[in-house]
Design an enzyme around this catalytic site. Structure first.
Site, PDB file in Angstrom:
ATOM      1  NE  ARG A  35      41.852  27.451  35.617  1.00 25.86           N
ATOM      2  CZ  ARG A  35      40.426  26.421  36.184  1.00 25.86           C
ATOM      3  NH1 ARG A  35      40.326  25.722  36.259  1.00 25.86           N
ATOM      4  NH2 ARG A  35      40.388  27.531  37.404  1.00 25.86           N
ATOM      5  CB  SER A  36      39.307  31.810  31.001  1.00 29.62           C
ATOM      6  OG  SER A  36      39.159  32.659  31.843  1.00 29.62           O
ATOM      7  CB  VAL A  39      44.541  39.988  34.229  1.00 31.85           C
ATOM      8  CG1 VAL A  39      44.087  40.537  36.195  1.00 31.85           C
ATOM      9  CG2 VAL A  39      43.676  38.744  35.083  1.00 31.85           C
ATOM     10  CE  LYS A  50      39.226  36.824  34.566  1.00 33.86           C
ATOM     11  NZ  LYS A  50      38.824  35.766  35.362  1.00 33.86           N
ATOM     12  CG  ASP A 131      37.826  26.890  39.505  1.00 27.05           C
ATOM     13  OD1 ASP A 131      39.187  25.643  39.830  1.00 27.05           O
ATOM     14  OD2 ASP A 131      38.354  27.489  38.783  1.00 27.05           O
TER      15      ASP A 131
END
Length: 216
Positions: A35-36, A39, A50, A131
């Site tokens: 989501r961010s 990788v 990452k 999460d």
């Protein structure tokens, strides 16, 4: 090539508000998109890098700080380096719990207990695990639990996601009638309706015993 040079080789552009990967070093192998961040595995090394999306770069410092607080913890990857928009950690060879359900790989009660211990150790280090889902819990090639993607381990909000997963394991997965191999489309459907709060799971205490005694 140094870690910062490898990170700088990753070119990400926003196309209609969405990150698009344009190019990266031939020393990197793309292994995942979250989501961010993108990788990568560094070729010929058991190390992953990452690289965060332009609009998510602040998360790099947060996740690096979280890894620093649990450096040396066997349940988490080792942090080798970090920068303004990247972190460098161990590459974990194995399967996520999501992949285990896809492939029919047995998830043992010991694995669930290890996740609980991993989360407890993070809490003892001053973090607030959040999460926790099937895609960021891994069983490595030696059968050990590893937790990845801990950017949200500083959350101020209570997160019952792991409690629900743990309850689902003991209430459903351990039953003989429950399928141990589940099609991806069904797993994604369950995840989607869970996020929309259409799949309530009763909360109940799970008791297990480890080398330190009985824990609830």
């Amino acid at each position: 090539m140094e870690f910062n040079q490898l990170a700088s080789s990753v070119v990400i552009e926003l196309v209609e508000g969405r990150p698009s990967l344009k190019s990266y070093s031939d020393q990197l192998e793309l292994i995942g998109v979250g989501r961010s961040a993108f990788v990568f595995k560094i070729t010929k090394q058991a190390i992953a890098i990452k690289v965060y999306f332009p609009q998510m770069e602040d998360i790099a410092k947060v996740e690096a700080a979280n890894y620093q607080r649990i450096q040396g913890n066997p349940y988490y990857p080792h942090l080798y380096d970090y920068g303004d928009a990247y972190i460098v950690i161990d590459y974990i060879e194995g399967f996520t719990l999501f992949q285990c359900l896809e492939k029919g790989i047995h998830i043992k009660a010991e694995h669930i207990e290890s996740v609980q211990l991993a989360l407890r150790s993070a809490t003892e280090a001053g973090l607030k695990p959040s999460d926790i889902h099937l895609r960021n819990i891994m069983i490595d090639r030696n059968g050990n639990i590893k937790l990845i993607d801990i950017a949200r381990f500083d959350s101020k909000n209570a997160d019952k996601q792991w409690t629900d997963l743990q309850n689902a394991y003991y209430r459903y997965y351990t039953n003989k009638w429950f399928p141990k191999k589940i099609p991806t489309v069904i797993l994604n459907f369950i995840a989607d309706i869970y996020k929309k709060r259409f799949l309530p799971l009763s909360v109940r205490k799970v008791i297990f015993q480890d080398k330190n005694g009985i824990h609830v």
